[in-house]
Design a protein around this motif. Sequence first.
Motif, mmCIF file in Angstrom:
data_model
loop_
_atom_site.group_PDB
_atom_site.id
_atom_site.type_symbol
_atom_site.label_atom_id
_atom_site.label_comp_id
_atom_site.label_asym_id
_atom_site.label_seq_id
_atom_site.Cartn_x
_atom_site.Cartn_y
_atom_site.Cartn_z
ATOM 1 N N THR A 46 0.821 -1.205 0.000
ATOM 2 C CA THR A 46 0.000 0.000 0.000
ATOM 3 C C THR A 46 0.858 1.258 0.000
ATOM 4 N N TYR A 47 0.292 2.296 -0.607
ATOM 5 C CA TYR A 47 0.887 3.625 -0.551
ATOM 6 C C TYR A 47 -0.218 4.653 -0.771
ATOM 7 N N ASN A 48 -0.597 5.336 0.298
ATOM 8 C CA ASN A 48 -1.634 6.363 0.236
ATOM 9 C C ASN A 48 -2.871 5.875 -0.506
ATOM 10 N N GLY A 49 -3.344 4.700 -0.109
ATOM 11 C CA GLY A 49 -4.495 4.101 -0.781
ATOM 12 C C GLY A 49 -5.781 4.146 0.014
ATOM 13 N N GLU A 50 -5.862 5.017 1.006
ATOM 14 C CA GLU A 50 -6.989 5.043 1.921
ATOM 15 C C GLU A 50 -8.342 5.166 1.213
ATOM 16 N N SER A 51 -8.402 5.908 0.130
ATOM 17 C CA SER A 51 -9.684 6.196 -0.520
ATOM 18 C C SER A 51 -10.414 4.938 -0.972
ATOM 19 N N PHE A 52 -9.670 3.923 -1.429
ATOM 20 C CA PHE A 52 -10.303 2.747 -2.023
ATOM 21 C C PHE A 52 -9.926 1.433 -1.336
ATOM 22 N N LEU A 53 -9.053 1.483 -0.376
ATOM 23 C CA LEU A 53 -8.487 0.273 0.209
ATOM 24 C C LEU A 53 -9.520 -0.604 0.903
ATOM 25 N N ALA A 54 -10.477 -0.007 1.594
ATOM 26 C CA ALA A 54 -11.462 -0.802 2.339
ATOM 27 C C ALA A 54 -12.244 -1.733 1.415
ATOM 28 N N ALA A 55 -12.580 -1.248 0.221
ATOM 29 C CA ALA A 55 -13.335 -2.087 -0.716
ATOM 30 C C ALA A 55 -12.530 -3.302 -1.133
ATOM 31 N N GLN A 56 -11.239 -3.128 -1.348
ATOM 32 C CA GLN A 56 -10.402 -4.274 -1.724
ATOM 33 C C GLN A 56 -10.283 -5.265 -0.570
ATOM 34 N N LEU A 57 -10.070 -4.782 0.625
ATOM 35 C CA LEU A 57 -9.977 -5.674 1.781
ATOM 36 C C LEU A 57 -11.269 -6.474 1.946
ATOM 37 N N HIS A 58 -12.397 -5.825 1.804
ATOM 38 C CA HIS A 58 -13.668 -6.534 1.929
ATOM 39 C C HIS A 58 -13.852 -7.567 0.823
ATOM 40 N N SER A 59 -13.311 -7.294 -0.363
ATOM 41 C CA SER A 59 -13.474 -8.263 -1.450
ATOM 42 C C SER A 59 -12.674 -9.535 -1.191
ATOM 43 N N PHE A 60 -11.642 -9.469 -0.350
ATOM 44 C CA PHE A 60 -10.947 -10.696 0.049
ATOM 45 C C PHE A 60 -11.909 -11.603 0.814
ATOM 46 N N LEU A 61 -12.728 -11.000 1.650
ATOM 47 C CA LEU A 61 -13.674 -11.779 2.454
ATOM 48 C C LEU A 61 -14.741 -12.449 1.604
ATOM 49 N N ALA A 62 -14.990 -11.889 0.426
ATOM 50 C CA ALA A 62 -16.028 -12.430 -0.449
ATOM 51 C C ALA A 62 -15.545 -13.572 -1.318
ATOM 52 N N GLN A 63 -14.259 -13.928 -1.221
ATOM 53 C CA GLN A 63 -13.729 -14.995 -2.073
ATOM 54 C C GLN A 63 -14.373 -16.339 -1.746
ATOM 55 N N THR A 64 -14.664 -17.115 -2.779
ATOM 56 C CA THR A 64 -15.202 -18.457 -2.555
ATOM 57 C C THR A 64 -14.124 -19.420 -2.069
ATOM 58 N N HIS A 65 -12.871 -19.083 -2.314
ATOM 59 C CA HIS A 65 -11.751 -19.840 -1.753
ATOM 60 C C HIS A 65 -11.326 -19.117 -0.483
ATOM 61 N N HIS A 66 -11.403 -19.805 0.648
ATOM 62 C CA HIS A 66 -11.229 -19.141 1.937
ATOM 63 C C HIS A 66 -9.855 -19.311 2.563
ATOM 64 N N ALA A 67 -9.028 -20.204 2.027
ATOM 65 C CA ALA A 67 -7.738 -20.500 2.671
ATOM 66 C C ALA A 67 -6.674 -19.518 2.194
ATOM 67 N N TRP A 68 -6.794 -18.269 2.616
ATOM 68 C CA TRP A 68 -5.817 -17.261 2.238
ATOM 69 C C TRP A 68 -5.242 -16.578 3.470
ATOM 70 N N THR A 69 -4.038 -16.089 3.302
ATOM 71 C CA THR A 69 -3.378 -15.277 4.322
ATOM 72 C C THR A 69 -2.880 -14.007 3.645
ATOM 73 N N LEU A 70 -3.130 -12.869 4.269
ATOM 74 C CA LEU A 70 -2.709 -11.597 3.709
ATOM 75 C C LEU A 70 -1.311 -11.235 4.205
ATOM 76 N N TYR A 71 -0.398 -11.037 3.262
ATOM 77 C CA TYR A 71 0.935 -10.504 3.563
ATOM 78 C C TYR A 71 0.940 -9.042 3.116
ATOM 79 N N TRP A 72 1.254 -8.148 4.049
ATOM 80 C CA TRP A 72 1.098 -6.725 3.764
ATOM 81 C C TRP A 72 2.307 -5.933 4.244
ATOM 82 N N ARG A 73 2.690 -4.963 3.433
ATOM 83 C CA ARG A 73 3.636 -3.952 3.862
ATOM 84 C C ARG A 73 3.206 -2.615 3.280
#
Length: 341
Positions: A46-73
Motif C-alpha cells: 500500500t501507498y496512500n491508498g486510503e480512498s479505495f483500500l477498504a473495498a479491496q480488503l472486503h473483497s478478500f472476504l467475499a472470495q469463494t476460496h477461503h484458505a488465504w493469508t494476507l501478507y502486507w507492507r
Amino acid sequence: MRAFRREDTATVESLMSRTEPLGAVQERLHMLPRIGQPAVAILLSTYNGESFLAAQLHSFLAQTHHAWTLYWRDDGSTDGSVRLVRDFATQAGEERCVFPQGGGSRQITRSFLALLQSARAGAAAYFAFSDQDDVWLPEKLARGIAALEKVPAGQPALYCAQRIVVDSELWRTGEPGPLRRRPGFPAALTQNIAPGCTMMLNRAAADLVLASEPPDTVWHDWWCYVIVAAAGGHILADPTQTVLYRQHANNHVGEHRSWWRRGIAAIRRGPGPFMRLLRQHVTTLQARPELLPPATRRQLAVIAGALNGGRIARLKVLAEPGFSRQTWLETLVFRVWFLLG
C-alpha cells in the motif's frame, strides 16, 4: 458504456457496503471453511491508498476460496492506509494477516518482491498479487487455483486473467480485448499481457522469480511474466474477468480502453523507454543462464546480437517465431522501434 451490473457484484457489495462496518463480518471470517483447501498468500503493498483500500480488503472476504493469508507492507503512506489494514488484521485474526519486517519506501516492484520473499517462507502453495484500489470478484482465487493445480508439480506456472475497467465509483468504462496471440517467449520481451492485479504464481514460479534479479525500472508483473516465460514455464491466460480494475486520478499505471488507443499511446511515448527496458530484460536474463533452457539462451543470443548490430541484423531477428505483440498495430510500432531504437 453501461454500468457494472448490480447482480454481477451482489456478493462483493454485501461485504463492502459503506453501511456495514468491517467488524460486522468478524465472526463470519473466523467461521470460513478452510480445511483441505490449498493455501494462498495474498500480497498487498500500500501507498496512500486510503480512498479505495477498504473495498479491496472486503473483497478478500467475499472470495469463494477461503484458505488465504494476507501478507502486507506499507511503502511510506501518509494517509490512513496503515490504520485501515491494521484494523482489518485485528478483526480478521492474527492467522489471517502477516506483516513482514522491513518498512520504508522500496517502490512498487521491490515492495512486492519483498512480500513474495516473506510469503515463500510460509506454507502457501500459491501467491496472488493485489493492488490497493481494485475489487476482486468472488471467484478470482478459485479460478487461479483450478488452473494452476493442473500443472505438474515442480514446473513453474503463472496464471493471469482479464479485468473489467471501472471508474473511481466502480462504474464500468470498458474492458481490454481478448488475447490474439499465444503468450510466451520471446513475446514477453515485447509486451506485458499479464496484469499483476489478476496474477497468481505457483511455488516453482515464485522460486524462479526470487532467484532472479529484475531490472530496476521494470514492474513486478512484467518481470514475473518475462522470467517464467523465458524459463519455459506455463503461462495460463484465463479469458474470464476476475477483477474490477479501478481507474482514477492517482493510478500508477493506466488502462487504455482499446488496442488501437494503446498503440497510439505507444507511438506518442516513442521508442526510448521501451528499447532501454528491452535491453535490460535481455541483459538480465543472459546474466542467469542456469535458469533458462537452451532454446531461450539461443533466442537471447540472437536478439542480443541484433541489438548490438546493424539494421540488417535487426530485420532478420524480427522473423523469430513469436517475437511480436498482440495486434498488428502494436507489432508494427514494435518493429519500427526495434529497427530504429
